[in-house]
Design a protein around this motif. Structure first.
Motif, short mmCIF file in Angstrom:
data_model
loop_
_atom_site.label_atom_id
_atom_site.label_comp_id
_atom_site.label_asym_id
_atom_site.label_seq_id
_atom_site.Cartn_x
_atom_site.Cartn_y
_atom_site.Cartn_z
N SER A 74 -6.43 -1.84 -5.12
CA SER A 74 -7.75 -2.28 -4.71
C SER A 74 -7.87 -3.54 -3.94
O SER A 74 -7.31 -4.16 -4.08
N THR A 77 1.32 -1.20 -0.10
CA THR A 77 -0.67 0.44 -0.05
C THR A 77 0.74 1.12 0.27
O THR A 77 0.46 2.30 -0.70
N GLU A 78 2.39 1.13 0.70
CA GLU A 78 3.09 2.63 0.65
C GLU A 78 3.41 2.79 -1.21
O GLU A 78 4.27 3.62 -1.62
N ARG A 79 3.58 1.15 -1.88
CA ARG A 79 4.25 1.32 -3.06
C ARG A 79 3.51 1.57 -4.46
O ARG A 79 3.82 1.41 -4.79
N TYR A 80 2.25 1.36 -3.96
CA TYR A 80 1.21 0.91 -5.28
C TYR A 80 -0.59 1.06 -4.18
O TYR A 80 -1.46 1.02 -4.35
N SER A 81 -0.56 2.47 -3.94
CA SER A 81 -2.00 3.19 -3.90
C SER A 81 -2.91 3.05 -5.01
O SER A 81 -3.47 3.37 -4.27
N GLU A 82 -2.85 2.51 -6.05
CA GLU A 82 -3.56 2.30 -6.92
C GLU A 82 -4.41 0.96 -6.54
O GLU A 82 -5.67 0.65 -7.73
N LYS A 100 -2.57 -3.15 5.57
CA LYS A 100 -3.48 -2.77 5.27
C LYS A 100 -4.39 -3.64 5.11
O LYS A 100 -4.11 -4.44 5.10
#
Length: 259
Positions: A33, A26-31, A149
């Protein structure tokens, strides 16, 4: 996205195989889902099957309100259990096989027949259950320092690592699984207590949630599978030399030692 899914799946497989952690997705790939994360998990499992492994069951995670609040979600997640994850009651496991292991105690369900969503309820689960069995789930995160997360843990197969299966198989007749108690010990020290209601109010309700969730992915719970409905108390960290045991009253006990 397909290429990214395959790339992250390979990264997580390598991390598990060689016992190292990776930076949070989640820190590297905010996209990413939650749906993408499940696709990554399924890609991991498909790779394991191609390597010759078999799915022996599935597990539900994040069934407690406290864990859901911690990760900012309003529903559980799930992961797959594979053949190499199975540990016999009382067996010793090597701490070096893990990155940062924790343990949880759960009432496992062994199914007598398939459960196919989307309209499964807890009574359907009870009717489809052949046995319940005491289990200890060993969880491990391939994400550095458990900085997870929901997307991280879903992609990482629900942080699955091993499942220790007790020897006593019980039919559900005569048991109120909602009020079934559990005492959790680490080196003979009581470190947790719980009851079946900790898993979504009733462990069979958690299994029903899983059957219905899997329908979204064209998957169902199969006869003979072991289903873990969620922890009855908080996860406990373990180190070399620790012995963990869970006592479920008339349902029996289960233990594992880390060496």
């Amino acid at each position: 996205m397909k290429t990214l899914v395959e790339s992250i799946a390979k990264e997580l497989i390598d991390a598990e195989s060689h016992q190292y952690s990776v930076a949070p997705l989640t820190e590297r790939y905010s996209e990413l889902s939650v749906s993408d994360a499940y696709q990554i998990q399924l890609e991991v499992i498909d790779n394991k099957i191609r390597e010759g492994h078999e799915v022996i069951g599935k597990k539900v995670g994040l069934t407690s309100a406290a864990m859901q609040q911690m990760l900012g979600v309003d529903e559980p997640d799930y992961g797959h259990l594979l053949d190499y994850m199975k540990v016999a009651d009382g067996e010793k496991v090597k701490i070096s096989d893990f990155i940062s292991p924790k343990v949880e105690a759960e009432i496992g369900f062994i199914l007598e027949r398939d459960l196919v969503g989307p309209n499964v309820n807890y009574l359907d689960v009870l009717m489809a259950t052949k046995y319940v069995v005491p289990t200890i789930e060993i969880i491990d995160s391939r994400i550095t320092d458990w900085k997870i997360k929901l997307v991280d843990t879903v992609a990482d197969n629900g942080s699955s690592a091993r499942v220790v299966i007790g020897n006593k198989l019980s039919t559900i007749e005569g048991f109120d699984l909602r009020s079934q108690g559990m005492l959790f010990y680490k080196n003979d020290e009581l470190v947790g207590t719980g009851a079946g209601a900790a898993a979504l109010g009733h462990p069979a309700q958690a299994v029903a949630w899983l059957a219905n969730k899997l329908h979204e992915f064209g998957i169902h719970l199969k006869a003979g599978e072991l289903i873990l409905p969620g922890a009855l108390s908080c996860a406990i960290s373990v180190n070399e030399g620790d012995t963990i045991s869970a006592h479920f009253g008339h349902l029996g006990t289960v233990s594992v030692t880390f060496e």
